[in-house]
Enzyme design. Structure first.
Site, PDB file in Angstrom:
ATOM      1  N   SER A   3     -37.274   4.085   9.095  1.00 16.66           N
ATOM      2  CA  SER A   3     -37.895   5.313   9.590  1.00 16.66           C
ATOM      3  C   SER A   3     -37.481   6.473   8.704  1.00 16.66           C
ATOM      4  O   SER A   3     -36.471   6.414   8.002  1.00 16.66           O
ATOM      5  CB  SER A   3     -37.458   5.596  11.025  1.00 16.66           C
ATOM      6  OG  SER A   3     -36.177   6.212  11.050  1.00 16.66           O
ATOM      7  N   ASP A   4     -38.254   7.549   8.727  1.00 19.64           N
ATOM      8  CA  ASP A   4     -37.778   8.784   8.125  1.00 19.64           C
ATOM      9  C   ASP A   4     -36.763   9.408   9.082  1.00 19.64           C
ATOM     10  O   ASP A   4     -36.570   8.953  10.214  1.00 19.64           O
ATOM     11  CB  ASP A   4     -38.948   9.729   7.844  1.00 19.64           C
ATOM     12  CG  ASP A   4     -38.664  10.679   6.672  1.00 19.64           C
ATOM     13  OD1 ASP A   4     -37.480  10.956   6.402  1.00 19.64           O
ATOM     14  OD2 ASP A   4     -39.622  11.145   6.040  1.00 19.64           O
ATOM     15  N   TRP A   5     -36.108  10.469   8.622  1.00 18.07           N
ATOM     16  CA  TRP A   5     -34.999  11.101   9.361  1.00 18.07           C
ATOM     17  C   TRP A   5     -35.442  11.486  10.774  1.00 18.07           C
ATOM     18  O   TRP A   5     -36.316  12.327  10.958  1.00 18.07           O
ATOM     19  CB  TRP A   5     -34.545  12.332   8.607  1.00 18.07           C
ATOM     20  CG  TRP A   5     -33.364  13.039   9.187  1.00 18.07           C
ATOM     21  CD1 TRP A   5     -33.298  13.682  10.393  1.00 18.07           C
ATOM     22  CD2 TRP A   5     -32.070  13.214   8.579  1.00 18.07           C
ATOM     23  NE1 TRP A   5     -32.062  14.232  10.583  1.00 18.07           N
ATOM     24  CE2 TRP A   5     -31.288  13.969   9.486  1.00 18.07           C
ATOM     25  CE3 TRP A   5     -31.502  12.811   7.378  1.00 18.07           C
ATOM     26  CZ2 TRP A   5     -29.965  14.326   9.203  1.00 18.07           C
ATOM     27  CZ3 TRP A   5     -30.189  13.172   7.101  1.00 18.07           C
ATOM     28  CH2 TRP A   5     -29.434  13.920   8.004  1.00 18.07           C
ATOM     29  N   GLY A   6     -34.859  10.836  11.768  1.00 21.59           N
ATOM     30  CA  GLY A   6     -35.101  11.196  13.161  1.00 21.59           C
ATOM     31  C   GLY A   6     -36.437  10.780  13.719  1.00 21.59           C
ATOM     32  O   GLY A   6     -36.757  11.121  14.868  1.00 21.59           O
ATOM     33  N   ALA A   7     -37.241  10.034  12.949  1.00 21.60           N
ATOM     34  CA  ALA A   7     -38.621   9.791  13.354  1.00 21.60           C
ATOM     35  C   ALA A   7     -38.750   8.887  14.571  1.00 21.60           C
ATOM     36  O   ALA A   7     -39.740   8.972  15.299  1.00 21.60           O
ATOM     37  CB  ALA A   7     -39.408   9.203  12.185  1.00 21.60           C
TER      38      ALA A   7
END
Length: 719
Positions: free
Chosen positions: A264-268
């Protein structure tokens, strides 16, 4: 380890240990890294046990620090699994190359591959295992700040760059070559199509459009062997990418057979909640793992909730096992089970990071990436003329761009230093003129005084790095008003004036391009930017960059791109008085500067192109030939471009599509023939039923120096 040994290792792990392998945390969470760990751990509910079994870390680099973190992670724990170290090495590690949008204007795959190889080498000897690059999102809206991280608006060209970046980062043998890193293509999928050019915003398009324009570059990266994929922040067909089972399981893993690591991207993952597709963290965790997301970056939905979801039967433990297996396979491919400190070497780090060879390569790519947008006889500069260097970027080191991470502005070559290496410094007068977004009467007065005493004015203007990149969308994409006022004041002096632009997006150039005699688009050119620009301004190097993204006439046009559809009432340039056609009342339909555009210090003449046949088939390709001559007095490089149009498809086809190009170096007076072999495969597209095929019928082929100024021929495709 063999596959059987990896499976056996997974079988020995507890459920909590397996779930922790799916967790990625930033460096401060780990012992041995810089920064405090207690605050972030408390806010996210991360325990020491979770970090002890975490699978990967991001944002830690430097051979000594990587070794310290890995050593602390493994110390006294023979069962411990080494950490993967990942980082944003987007366009250079410490030697910073031009931002990717600038790189896209080079049309030079060999140099791009070399830049990625150098970035990989510097990162690898500093302990990095994976880079979050390349970003291959197709971009059409310059309001979006992250256009600087893409290579442009064309799916074919973006795909070629994707391949070059992956080859450069990973090399031919990722296992054996310790000075390469695994690549992670991003952001899957269609992140560049956010509504209104606003970051993180909704993406909504047909699947045919998705497949036709936005997916090809991701697929090209995977065909080149890219090891990882990162999910995008946006929705696709109403579902956030990190929880989009159809996109990740069915298409990426099923149709494309990708069995690498999906992160995932950051915090996604946690952002599935504000998106409105998960009621809480537990549901977000379930949706993401079911979609096939192997690593959750910087939120803790997995470690907090997957064990309970498995216990309740809501999540099959096999989904966790397959994610862990993919992660362990990558660690095995990188050799971490044999050497947890892979590549990290302080002596080698001192030897290669920011070395002279790397700086020379950065200078060369910067030279190739700058685009000459206008020149009315001012450039190249003559060394014996006095220069007033005016503008907020005259002596600024803020030329690296927003994703330069470990790049140092103090190590960058400012424009003044570059000019002073070519001309007597006593003949160069510097005046700031204004700041990036504001100015004072005193600054203006000093700039006018310097300009009056000079033979030629060189303006150094643009956006500071904080105006481009992630979360840096802009509704007004003109130069800031303070800079435009400065240009207008200096214009009153009647002096020859050339502008150099430092920026991360195509701008609305009104107030600049009409007020100056020459404009060189330098983008954020990287560590050697000032030196490379000076080489171009003084004519030591002939500009050869060509735009990979159109420059709009005004923001009211965007998104504006060359490969658009026609309409049932197209605007006909031969019938300008017609009212009921698709047009604006106050601005043209066409961009100010088209895709593929760029000037040179010489001139090139194209003969009428020829076809070897009036028809082609699947068995019989078509050959297109054109003679190109250098009709000027300077050696130069031309980018000869070939486009096609399907005149009557089963669905509407773009008015032009780039299918091939050739870079051609010609001496003054030299002529060369350029040959393109066009195949039936290049004419295929996605039909309404998503089948991928060509249609028999009439096609147009266009050859020229950009997408606008082309000669047209016709041929037929037969069955």
């Amino acid at each position: 380890m063999t596959e059987q040994q990896l499976l056996a290792r997974i079988k020995e792990m507890t459920l909590e240990e397996k779930v922790a392998q799916l967790l990625q945390l930033a460096g401060p969470f780990f012992e041995g890294a810089d920064g405090q760990i207690t605050g972030p751990m408390a806010s996210m509910g991360i325990t020491g046990e979770m970090t002890a079994h975490a699978g990967s870390v991001l944002g830690v680099a430097g051979a000594g620090q990587v070794k310290a973190v890995q050593d602390a992670h493994l110390r006294g724990r023979p069962e411990a699994i080494p950490l993967l170290f990942m980082a944003d090495v987007v366009h250079g590690y410490r030697t910073i190359f031009p931002v990717p949008l600038a790189t896209g204007c080079s049309w030079d795959m060999e140099l791009v591959e070399k830049s990625a190889e150098i970035a990989a080498r510097e990162a690898a000897v500093s302990g990095v295992h994976v880079t979050f690059a390349p970003m291959v999102d197709l971009v059409r809206d310059p309001r979006w700040g992250r256009v600087m991280e893409s290579t442009g608006e064309d799916p074919y060209l973006n795909g070629e760059y994707a391949r070059a970046f992956v080859r450069g980062f990973q090399g031919a043998d990722l296992t054996g070559d310790k000075e390469r890193v695994a690549a992670c293509v991003k952001h899957f999928a269609a992140y560049g199509a956010g509504e209104g050019g606003r970051d993180y915003n909704t993406v909504d398009m047909s699947e045919r459009q998705l497949r036709e324009q936005y997916l090809p570059a991701y697929k090209a990266a995977l065909e080149e062997g890219c090891e990882m994929v990162m999910t995008s922040f946006n929705t696709v067909d109403g579902i956030p990418a990190s929880g989009n089972k159809r996109l990740m399981r069915d298409l990426l893993r099923g149709e494309w057979n990708f069995d690498g690591v999906l992160i995932s991207d950051w915090g996604a993952v946690k952002e599935l909640i504000p998106h409105g597709t998960a009621a809480d963290e537990a549901e977000a965790a379930r949706r993401a793992i079911e979609a096939g997301v192997d690593i959750e970056m910087m939120t803790a939905c997995y470690v907090h909730h997957l064990p309970a979801l498995v216990a309740s039967g809501e999540v099959d433990e096999a989904l966790i096992d397959e994610g862990v297996l993919r992660i362990l396979r990558l660690k095995q491919k990188l050799g971490l089970f044999d050497d947890p400190y892979r590549g990290a070497d302080e002596e080698r780090e001192r030897e290669v990071v920011l070395c002279a060879d790397h700086r020379r390569a950065a200078r060369e790519l910067a030279q190739k990436s700058c685009v000459l947008l206008k020149n009315e006889g001012v450039l190249p500069l003559k060394p014996d003329r006095s220069i007033a260097l005016i503008g907020p970027f005259a002596e600024s080191g803020d030329i690296l761009g927003p994703w330069s991470w470990l790049g140092s502005q103090d190590e960058a070559v400012p424009l003044y230093d570059g000019l002073a290496a070519h001309a007597d410094p006593s003949r160069i007068t510097v005046a700031e003129g204004c700041g990036i977004e504001s100015g004072t009467p005193e600054q203006t007065a000093a700039a006018l005084e310097a300009a009056r005493a000079a033979d030629v004015i060189v303006l150094a203007l643009g956006e500071h790095s904080g105006m481009s990149g992630e979360a840096c969308s802009r509704g007004d994409i003109r130069l800031p008003e303070a800079q435009l006022r400065l240009v207008a004041e200096l214009r009153t002096l009647g002096k020859p004036m050339a502008a150099v632009l430092f920026n991360g997006r195509p701008l609305d150039l009104h107030g600049l391009i009409d007020q100056t005699d020459a404009v060189l688009e330098a983008w954020f050119p990287g560590t050697e930017g000032g030196a490379a620009i000076a080489d171009l301004l003084f004519g030591r190097v002939n500009p050869s960059g060509r735009l990979s993204m159109s420059f709009p006439h005004s923001v009211g046009q965007v998104p504006v791109y060359y490969n658009h559809f026609n309409t049932g009432r197209p605007k006909d340039a031969l019938d300008a008085q017609e009212h009921y056609v698709s047009k604006y009342l106050d601005i043209p339909n066409e961009p100010l500067l088209p895709f593929g555009f760029g000037l040179s210090y010489t001139t090139f003449a194209y003969d009428t192109p020829t076809l070897d046949s009036a028809s082609m088939s699947a068995e019989q390709p078509l050959t297109v030939r054109v003679n190109v001559a250098n009709t000027g007095e300077t050696a130069g490089e031309e980018v000869v471009q070939l486009y096609i149009r399907d005149m009557a498809g089963e669905v509407v086809r773009p008015v032009k599509e780039l299918k091939a190009y050739r870079k051609l170096f010609l001496k003054p007076g030299e002529t060369a023939e350029v040959r393109f072999d066009l195949t039936e495969e290049q004419l295929r597209y996605h039909h309404s039923d998503l089948s991928f095929a060509s249609d028999p019928g009439e096609f147009a082929v266009f050859v020229g120096p950009n997408s606008r100024d082309t000669a047209e021929l016709r041929f037929r495709l037969t069955k």
